[in-house]
Write a protein that holds these residues in place. Sequence first.
Motif, short mmCIF file in Angstrom:
data_model
loop_
_atom_site.label_atom_id
_atom_site.label_comp_id
_atom_site.label_asym_id
_atom_site.label_seq_id
_atom_site.Cartn_x
_atom_site.Cartn_y
_atom_site.Cartn_z
N PRO A 170 -4.37 4.98 2.20
CA PRO A 170 -4.23 6.39 1.78
C PRO A 170 -4.12 7.36 2.95
CG PRO A 170 -5.85 5.27 0.43
CD PRO A 170 -5.46 4.30 1.51
N GLY A 228 0.79 -1.24 0.00
CA GLY A 228 0.00 0.00 0.00
C GLY A 228 0.82 1.28 0.00
N ASP A 267 -0.03 4.04 -2.37
CA ASP A 267 -1.39 4.59 -2.28
C ASP A 267 -1.52 5.69 -1.22
OD1 ASP A 267 -2.00 2.61 -4.11
OD2 ASP A 267 -2.51 1.17 -2.52
#
Length: 481
Positions: A311, A143, A146
Amino acid sequence: MSPSVAIVGAGFGGLCMAIQLERAGIRSYVVFERANGLGGTWRDNSYPGAGCDIPSHLYSYSFERYASWTRRYLEQPEILAYLEHCADKYDVRRKIRFGAEVRRADFDGTRWQVTSGDRTEPFDVIVTGTGQLNRPHLPDIPGMPDFGGVSFHSARWNHAHDLTGRRVAVIGNGSSAAQLIPRVAEQAERLYVFQRTPNWVIPKPDTTFGPLARLGFRFVPGLQRAYREWIYRYAEATLYPALAQGWSADLLRKRALRHLHDQVPDPALRAKLTPGYPPGCKRVVIDSAFYPALTRPNVDVVTDRIVRITPTAVETAEGPHEVDTIVYATGFRTTEFLAPMEITGRDGHTLEEQWKGGPEAYLGISVPNFPNLFLLYGPNTNLGHNSIVFMIECQVEHIMSCLPYLSANGPIEVRPEVMAAWRGRLDAAMARMVWGGGCRSWYKTAEGRVTNNWPGPTTLYRRLTARPPAPAYRPVGPRTP
Ligand code: NAP
């Protein structure tokens, strides 16, 4: 005729080499520098609080002392200014090609063909001063791409990003993190420190030099030299034996535990911060502001494993920690010496191929099959207890002693049997050092081989590097016409 020398890198190592060439009257050299400024690690690491935890009188060239230093430990801007000063005083700046990254170097049987940009030039000798800590390591956490906030590595600090009132994650807690965390904690609204492994921490006995001491350093003959020598001898006599698991190992542990107790009153936090491996196995953190920062009400030390980055958060098993900034204080790609340069030696093989089992070099300086290639701060020359600048000066002196020999005999390389004996000697010495077992560290490869550290006293290193090049080296090719 003087040999032509390509120096790669304008940090502490490359500049030292250039200065000694200048002082010897050898002007046939070029310093290739990838960046647009000199200073190497001291240019790259500009994070808040960046400094050196080795006293400056020792973390400086022996031939260039500063009379005006006002404190024992300098911060990054002053160290960078010192290097700029040295480049100017010894007039080597004119020889630095900025923005010139050496991509490859090929030995053609007589000379090195050095390629930078779209230009290839011949040199008799290459000296690499690319350091061990110059390529940031970013972790591979699911991740990461992101993340919607701002993220950067500690060695690529984003000075345009104001941390005031931010929610910040710092991943990692090594020497860089320990220096930047106190400064970030003062600004951030909330700071999460993600600690995978606790470090041993000892206090940094910083002090300012009063007017009397400064006058003394300036005007009393020999005082600076004596002070430098005292710091050097003290580190050698007390810290080295701790790393060699000798008489001071237990004292180091007790000193670090006392520091932890003195600075962290909360037993739960203390437990989190107590390492479970011997002190020195990883680089000991020398800092007096790190622990107090961790006890601040706006700081949390998170020890759960990071599972992913979303995020808006760094997520561990216990849940997400919402942040808008992530600082990766996750260290450097330390075991890939000289990468990404491609260096092809006498037998057509690259250094990377030859080093498949791990990087190694005689004295950390010379590699069989790679004539007239000399490494500064190469394999097994890092220290956990003393100044790297000392090691660099020993290496430069050794290379300087090789130059007349290779000028007279053509390209020289270290004999394979000398390299084999060196390897055996290193392995034997390494067996008694604390770095081998019990911890993960940047000193070793994923397979556990310690490729970065020098396992002996630095006094021994100085003696070994001071030996003349023959008979360890042999001529292997024709002289340059
Ligand atoms: P470092 O010592 O290699 O520390 C990296 C940190 O990142 C460690 O805490 C490591 O955890 C953590 N980490 C790495 N990957 C991770 C992942 N995937 N998930 C979670 N955590 C991760 O790097 P550094 O602090 O930049 O220091 C490097 C060296 O530079 C120092 O040891 C020192 O030699 C030098 N330095 C010197 C000074 C000075 O004052 N002289 C100052 C700064 C740096 P683990 O411990 O679990 O691996």
